[in-house]
Enzyme design. Structure first.
Site, mmCIF file in Angstrom:
data_model
loop_
_atom_site.group_PDB
_atom_site.id
_atom_site.type_symbol
_atom_site.label_atom_id
_atom_site.label_comp_id
_atom_site.label_asym_id
_atom_site.label_seq_id
_atom_site.Cartn_x
_atom_site.Cartn_y
_atom_site.Cartn_z
ATOM 1 C CG ASN A 139 -0.243 -0.133 2.486
ATOM 2 O OD1 ASN A 139 0.750 -0.291 2.689
ATOM 3 N ND2 ASN A 139 -1.112 0.615 3.586
ATOM 4 C CE LYS A 162 7.529 -11.111 0.711
ATOM 5 N NZ LYS A 162 6.996 -10.606 -0.647
ATOM 6 N N GLY A 215 2.731 -4.870 7.759
ATOM 7 C CA GLY A 215 1.583 -5.705 6.841
ATOM 8 C C GLY A 215 0.385 -6.126 7.694
ATOM 9 C CG ASN A 217 -3.333 -7.490 13.350
ATOM 10 O OD1 ASN A 217 -3.307 -6.219 12.307
ATOM 11 N ND2 ASN A 217 -3.118 -7.264 14.522
ATOM 12 N N GLY A 220 1.710 -11.042 10.794
ATOM 13 C CA GLY A 220 2.456 -10.655 11.966
ATOM 14 C C GLY A 220 2.639 -11.658 13.003
ATOM 15 C CD GLU A 237 4.857 0.130 13.142
ATOM 16 O OE1 GLU A 237 3.306 0.411 13.558
ATOM 17 O OE2 GLU A 237 5.448 0.259 14.021
ATOM 18 C CB CYS A 271 -1.833 0.962 8.549
ATOM 19 S SG CYS A 271 -0.492 2.041 8.499
#
Ligand code: NDP
Length: 463
Positions: A139, A162, A215, A217, A220, A237, A271
């Site tokens: 994004n 990446k 990215g 959750n 994450g 984040e 976000c």
């Protein structure tokens, strides 16, 4: 000689999915492992390169980025759907991020401390960690990677980056600019491929000493499950469900304008996007009317781009349908944009009659959807806005200074805005959230040092 057959991925334009905008060769997992080893081997040299020289490469990259603003903005826009204007803004921001961190090469990285002994000199110094893995989303295909890569490099780490597969062509361009700027071989390495394959290699590689990720959750959590028990440093984040509060004493026109900007900019795929707004009942009808006026000004396909992919399109439409089924009232938009036969365009969407238990009030949509919720007063708005698993950003619109300060103190988020929209970040300011929005040290500003370095304390006995 081993023959490597690499998969090829074609990128399609989300504004016109029949248009292929380019191809990217995907790296294998074995090649990814070799890249990590090479990044590890180049660490010693890079660490011993003067920080001023390291910063200078970032400064030159910033210049090159600006010189290539059109191609980078155009590529990213065609690859992930953000409008070209939005991308131009982001590329400029990328150049500022590089310049800010270029200067870090000339700033102090330690301090001299008083010792209890008259004969000793005591000081601390910051040292790099080694290989840093940066895993980034689509994004903000330029700004997010740069605000991870630039500090990692200037403080002396080598990097394996990446990029999101949805922004692979943009990632390739950024890598080429670093190379042109004189980045030594194997210091910044780009691995193009799926997170589930090459990303996973980075999480497991023993040479990787730190993982910085932005990215979802879900991914994450996978990073914590895979690497949380190891000695790697982890910075995540993640998502948000950012609230705005509009009080009766606010400038209502400005509040409505900024709330719609906060919700719909970049098609709501930020976000930090505003996704719920609590409005004091005394001004509710007036604010709602004004929110709709502002939403009507958006020209889908011109000032607002498509969402980034078919997956995003389907998820956002499903969230809209669920909100309707749950009993929320659709007052604006609510589906694919008419007249756009091709392309993942969704109208800016506003719901009212939203109750706190509805998914639309507490789950991230990551699309151009705003929930408007009537509240009795400031206290109720504060309580509802804080009652969230997320804690990234929040806004209050008010002319009452006591309430503004009270909100600054009591709002459970990492980024607080007064009379401004929930989005926005500047390279010199720390960025990040609380609760399920972030894990680990803050990004950007001086806070970046915390994550990308560790401390060494030195004692010298002079007698
Ligand atoms: P994802 O979490 O799906 O992907 C982010 C990156 O992680 C991509 O590069 C992806 O690779 C990679 N990845 C996927 N699986 C793995 C894995 N098993 N191991 C390692 N890496 C993996 O997020 P999106 O790209 O879809 O971005 C949208 C999400 O990001 C939203 O939920 C949003 O809230 C959040 N976000 C948070 C921000 C913040 O600062 N808090 C800023 C921007 C977005 P692949 O290329 O295969 O997809």
């Amino acid at each position: 000689m081993a023959i490597i057959t690499r998969a090829i991925r074609e990128q399609f334009n989300p504004a016109k999915p029949s248009e292929c905008v380019g191809q990217i060769e995907l790296i294998t997992t074995d090649e990814t492992k070799a890249v990590v080893v090479a990044a590890h081997a180049s660490f010693e040299n890079w660490k011993n390169t003067s920080p001023v020289a390291r910063g200078e490469i970032l400064r030159v990259t910033a210049d090159l980025l600006e010189q290539n603003i059109d191609i980078v903005a155009e590529t990213a826009s065609r690859e992930m759907g953000k409008t070209k204007n939005e991308m131009i803004g982001e590329v400029k921001r990328g150049a500022s991020i590089l310049r800010y961190f270029a200067q870090e090469g000339m700033r102090a990285t330690g301090e001299v401390l008083p010792s209890a002994s008259e004969t000793k000199i005591l000081y601390s110094m910051r040292v790099p960690l080694g290989v840093v893995a940066a895993i980034t989303p689509w994004n903000f295909p330029v700004a997010i990677p740069l605000w991870k890569i630039a500090p990692a490099l200037v403080y002396g780490n080598t990097v394996v980056w990446k990029p999101s597969i949805e922004a692979a062509l943009t990632g390739k361009l950024i890598g080429e600019l670093f190379e042109q700027a004189g980045m030594p071989k194997n210091v910044l390495n780009i691995v193009q491929g799926r997170g589930s394959s090459v990303g996973q290699v980075l999480l497991e590689a023993p040479e990787v000493k730190a993982i910085t990720f932005t990215g979802s959750n879900g991914v994450g959590q996978n990073i914590l499950n895979t690497a949380g028990h190891t000695n790697k440093k982890i910075q995540l984040e993640l998502g948000g469900k950012n609230a705005a509060i509009i009080l009766a004493d606010a400038d209502l026109n400005i509040a409505a304008k900024l709330t719609i900007e906060g919700a719909m900019k970049q098609t709501g795929q930020r976000c930090t996007a505003t996704s719920r707004v609590y409005v004091e009942e005394a001004v509710y009808e007036k604010v709602l009317e004004q929110l709709i006026v502002e939403a009507q000004k958006i020209e889908v396909g011109v000032t607002m781009g498509p969402v980034s992919s078919k997956g995003q399109y389907d998820n956002i439409l499903a969230a809209i349908e669920k909100a309707k089924t749950d009993g929320a009232q659709l007052v604006f938009g609510g589906g694919p944009t008419e007249g756009q036969s091709e392309g993942y365009f969704i109208d800016p969407t506003i719901f009212t009659n939203v109750t706190h238990d509805m998914a639309i009030a507490h789950e991230e949509v990551f699309g151009p959807v705003l929930a408007v919720i009537k509240v009795k007063d400031y206290e109720e708005a504060l309580q509802l806005s804080n009652d969230s698993q997320f804690g990234l950003s929040a806004s209050i619109y008010t002319s009452n200074i006591q309430k503004a300060f009270d909100f600054i103190n009591r709002s459970e988020v990492g980024l607080v805005q007064v009379n401004d929209e929930t989005g926005g970040a500047e390279p010199q300011a720390p960025f990040g959230g609380v609760k399920n929005s972030s894990t680990g040290a803050r990004e950007q500003g001086q806070a970046a040092k915390e994550f990308f370095t560790t401390m060494k304390t030195v004692t010298i006995n002079t007698k």
